[in-house]
Enzyme design. Structure first.
Site, PDB file in Angstrom:
ATOM      1  N   CYS A 128     -15.017 -45.138 -18.390  1.00 16.31           N
ATOM      2  CA  CYS A 128     -14.877 -45.782 -19.703  1.00 16.31           C
ATOM      3  C   CYS A 128     -13.967 -47.004 -19.653  1.00 16.31           C
ATOM      4  CB  CYS A 128     -14.350 -44.789 -20.723  1.00 16.31           C
ATOM      5  SG  CYS A 128     -15.291 -43.279 -20.779  1.00 16.31           S
ATOM      6  N   HIS A 268     -10.904 -47.914 -26.816  1.00 10.29           N
ATOM      7  CA  HIS A 268     -12.054 -47.131 -26.363  1.00 10.29           C
ATOM      8  C   HIS A 268     -12.476 -46.190 -27.492  1.00 10.29           C
ATOM      9  CE1 HIS A 268     -14.851 -44.882 -24.128  1.00 10.29           C
ATOM     10  NE2 HIS A 268     -14.105 -43.816 -23.939  1.00 10.29           N
ATOM     11  N   ASN A 298     -19.341 -41.968 -28.087  1.00 13.45           N
ATOM     12  CA  ASN A 298     -18.652 -42.500 -26.910  1.00 13.45           C
ATOM     13  C   ASN A 298     -19.702 -43.034 -25.927  1.00 13.45           C
ATOM     14  OD1 ASN A 298     -17.268 -42.906 -24.528  1.00 13.45           O
ATOM     15  ND2 ASN A 298     -16.174 -40.956 -24.583  1.00 13.45           N
TER      16      ASN A 298
HETATM   17  O1  UT7 Z   1     -14.406 -41.249 -22.714  1.00 11.77           O
HETATM   18  C1  UT7 Z   1     -13.555 -40.612 -21.829  1.00 11.77           C
HETATM   19  C2  UT7 Z   1     -12.506 -39.933 -22.513  1.00 11.77           C
HETATM   20  N1  UT7 Z   1     -12.971 -38.737 -23.194  1.00 11.77           N
HETATM   21  C3  UT7 Z   1     -12.223 -38.309 -24.191  1.00 11.77           C
HETATM   22  O2  UT7 Z   1     -11.296 -38.982 -24.537  1.00 11.77           O
HETATM   23  C4  UT7 Z   1     -12.523 -36.987 -24.823  1.00 11.77           C
HETATM   24  C5  UT7 Z   1     -11.207 -36.275 -25.065  1.00 11.77           C
HETATM   25  N2  UT7 Z   1     -11.324 -34.962 -25.683  1.00 11.77           N
HETATM   26  C6  UT7 Z   1     -11.694 -34.783 -26.958  1.00 11.77           C
HETATM   27  O3  UT7 Z   1     -12.057 -35.725 -27.636  1.00 11.77           O
HETATM   28  C7  UT7 Z   1     -11.584 -33.397 -27.545  1.00 11.77           C
HETATM   29  O4  UT7 Z   1     -10.838 -32.582 -26.679  1.00 11.77           O
HETATM   30  C8  UT7 Z   1     -12.961 -32.748 -27.834  1.00 11.77           C
HETATM   31  C9  UT7 Z   1     -13.633 -33.434 -29.000  1.00 11.77           C
HETATM   32  C10 UT7 Z   1     -13.842 -32.815 -26.620  1.00 11.77           C
HETATM   33  C11 UT7 Z   1     -12.774 -31.282 -28.214  1.00 11.77           C
HETATM   34  O5  UT7 Z   1     -11.885 -31.161 -29.314  1.00 11.77           O
HETATM   35  P1  UT7 Z   1     -10.696 -30.103 -29.294  1.00 11.77           P
HETATM   36  O6  UT7 Z   1     -10.033 -30.175 -30.594  1.00 11.77           O
HETATM   37  O7  UT7 Z   1      -9.884 -30.378 -28.068  1.00 11.77           O
HETATM   38  O8  UT7 Z   1     -11.477 -28.751 -29.211  1.00 11.77           O
HETATM   39  P2  UT7 Z   1     -11.414 -27.611 -28.081  1.00 11.77           P
HETATM   40  O9  UT7 Z   1     -12.059 -28.094 -26.831  1.00 11.77           O
HETATM   41  O10 UT7 Z   1     -10.035 -27.070 -27.995  1.00 11.77           O
HETATM   42  O11 UT7 Z   1     -12.309 -26.518 -28.740  1.00 11.77           O
HETATM   43  C12 UT7 Z   1     -11.940 -25.868 -29.949  1.00 11.77           C
HETATM   44  C13 UT7 Z   1     -13.010 -24.877 -30.288  1.00 11.77           C
HETATM   45  C14 UT7 Z   1     -13.412 -23.986 -29.146  1.00 11.77           C
HETATM   46  O12 UT7 Z   1     -13.711 -22.698 -29.670  1.00 11.77           O
HETATM   47  P3  UT7 Z   1     -12.641 -21.503 -29.571  1.00 11.77           P
HETATM   48  O13 UT7 Z   1     -12.384 -21.310 -28.096  1.00 11.77           O
HETATM   49  O14 UT7 Z   1     -11.424 -21.992 -30.310  1.00 11.77           O
HETATM   50  O15 UT7 Z   1     -13.338 -20.364 -30.225  1.00 11.77           O
HETATM   51  C15 UT7 Z   1     -14.684 -24.600 -28.636  1.00 11.77           C
HETATM   52  O16 UT7 Z   1     -15.516 -23.683 -27.986  1.00 11.77           O
HETATM   53  O17 UT7 Z   1     -14.192 -25.589 -30.676  1.00 11.77           O
HETATM   54  C16 UT7 Z   1     -15.302 -25.106 -29.906  1.00 11.77           C
HETATM   55  N3  UT7 Z   1     -16.248 -26.184 -29.722  1.00 11.77           N
HETATM   56  C17 UT7 Z   1     -17.208 -26.466 -30.614  1.00 11.77           C
HETATM   57  N4  UT7 Z   1     -17.544 -25.904 -31.768  1.00 11.77           N
HETATM   58  C18 UT7 Z   1     -18.576 -26.443 -32.431  1.00 11.77           C
HETATM   59  C19 UT7 Z   1     -16.300 -27.072 -28.712  1.00 11.77           C
HETATM   60  N5  UT7 Z   1     -17.313 -27.930 -28.914  1.00 11.77           N
HETATM   61  C20 UT7 Z   1     -17.886 -27.581 -30.077  1.00 11.77           C
HETATM   62  C21 UT7 Z   1     -18.958 -28.106 -30.826  1.00 11.77           C
HETATM   63  N6  UT7 Z   1     -19.264 -27.493 -31.995  1.00 11.77           N
HETATM   64  N7  UT7 Z   1     -19.681 -29.161 -30.422  1.00 11.77           N
END
Ligand code: UT7
Length: 341
Positions: A128, A268, A298
């Site tokens: 990215c 970004h 993204n």
């Molecule tokens: O471009 C390169 C750089 N990339 C980035 O900058 C991405 C950086 N990361 C992020 O933007 C975030 O970490 C995400 C958007 C990917 C995820 O958000 P988060 O607040 O960190 O969520 P998480 O991974 O901690 O997941 C929270 C919960 C989990 O469920 P449990 O374990 O709490 O029951 C996930 O399984 O949300 C769940 N989850 C979803 N639920 C519904 C993860 N993806 C989804 C989804 N829909 N698509």
């Protein structure tokens, strides 16, 4: 009889030149994939995607549309705005993690389409952060008198390397391309500072593990979908906020400016919460940030380039404005630049 090769180009001892962006362009595929459609594909919801990422929809390239097709469309728009012909281009750099082919470089595919036969061509792999790596390379070549006109492009067909069964990643990414033409413009505004950084100890947290020499795709490992994006979201999130803020500080310091001097920050476009966290650290209101991830998701190397083109074309940035570009991606890689428009 073969003609003898041209003499090698040498760095000039002349003073460094100002490098300006003289045209920008972008391209987004027609097909819109909405959060509602994703609800039918994986266990997710429009509400989750909007609140956790800020993304409402993204564009998906047609099956027969390649990264170089999108890159060429963005390049033509930038060249038209810059009023630069293909023959005038000395160098084409494409930043991408989704090249048309492992080789030749996507930049060579673009060269063929444009007919820019004087240009040297290569790709940059900095995920990215790639577009700002390309900007830095271009500005080094132009400021040191090696080249006059450089075309840089960030282009991605991330849909080709997305695991459409993985809700952790498939809701985040989209396809598109953005381009800029850079040239020395005497007695004018231009790039003031640039900064690039990397940390290879984090290679595993954002990676497409398969398909390269480390792990070729075989009939045995095919079900593991190793040729798709794998990401430890939370860890990447933390690193993104820290690295982008540090990179922004560095470019600003090198430019001798303060955050109050910046008219527009173009970051970004990964996650609105990352941008909000950076805004808070910079003590800048969100209306100073250009955001289009709600419409495109993204798009990796294309994201900052597409946002720059939009901000330019809709006059969010004006002549004389100081703008700050700051990016972050797999590698890990990060980069920043302060430009007077
Ligand atoms: O471009 C390169 C750089 N990339 C980035 O900058 C991405 C950086 N990361 C992020 O933007 C975030 O970490 C995400 C958007 C990917 C995820 O958000 P988060 O607040 O960190 O969520 P998480 O991974 O901690 O997941 C929270 C919960 C989990 O469920 P449990 O374990 O709490 O029951 C996930 O399984 O949300 C769940 N989850 C979803 N639920 C519904 C993860 N993806 C989804 C989804 N829909 N698509």
């Amino acid at each position: 009889m073969r003609s003898s090769p041209p003499p090698p180009q040498r760095r000039s001892s002349k003073p460094r030149r100002t490098v300006s962006i003289i045209g920008t362009g972008s391209y987004a595929p027609e097909r819109i994939l909405t959060n509602r459609e994703l609800e039918q594909m994986v266990d997710t919801s429009d509400e989750w995607i909007r609140t956790r990422t800020g993304i409402g929809e993204r564009r998906i390239a047609a099956p027969n549309e390649s990264t170089s097709d999108m890159a060429t469309a963005a390049a033509l728009a930038a060249m038209e705005q810059a009023q630069v012909s293909a023959e005038e281009i000395d160098l084409i750099i494409v930043a991408t993690v989704t090249p048309d082919t492992a080789f030749p470089a996507t930049a060579c595919w673009v060269q063929k389409r444009l007919g820019a036969m004087r240009a040297a061509c290569f790709d940059v792999s900095a995920a990215c952060a790639g577009f700002l790596y390309a900007l830095e390379i271009a500005q080094q070549f132009i400021s040191t008198h090696v080249y006059n006109t450089v075309l840089i492009i960030g282009a991605e067909k991330l849909s080709a390397i997305t695991d459409w069964t993985d809700r952790n990643t498939c809701v985040l990414f989209g396809d598109g391309a953005g381009a800029a033409v850079l040239r020395n413009r005497p007695n004018s505004h231009g790039v003031i500072s640039t900064y690039m950084g990397s940390d290879g100890t984090f290679t595993d947290i954002l990676i497409m593990p398969g398909g390269g020499s480390r792990c070729p795709i075989t009939p045995e490992n095919l079900p593991e979908r190793l040729n798709t994006i794998k990401m430890a979201g939370k860890e990447v999130y933390k690193q993104a906020v820290t690295s982008m803020f540090a990179a922004a500080n560095r470019a600003l310091e090198d430019a001798g400016l303060k955050y109050e001097d910046i008219a527009c920050v173009i970051p970004h476009q990964a996650n609105i919460r990352i941008i909000e966290a950076i805004a808070e650290r910079m003590r800048l209101p969100m209306d100073k940030f250009y955001v289009n991830l709600d419409r495109f998701g993204n798009t990796s190397a294309a994201a900052v380039a597409m946002a720059l083109d939009e901000a330019h074309r809709n006059q969010r940035i004006k002549i004389g404005d100081y703008i700050l570009l700051v990016v972050f991606g797999g590698g890990l890689t990060w980069a920043s630049s302060v430009i007077q428009w």
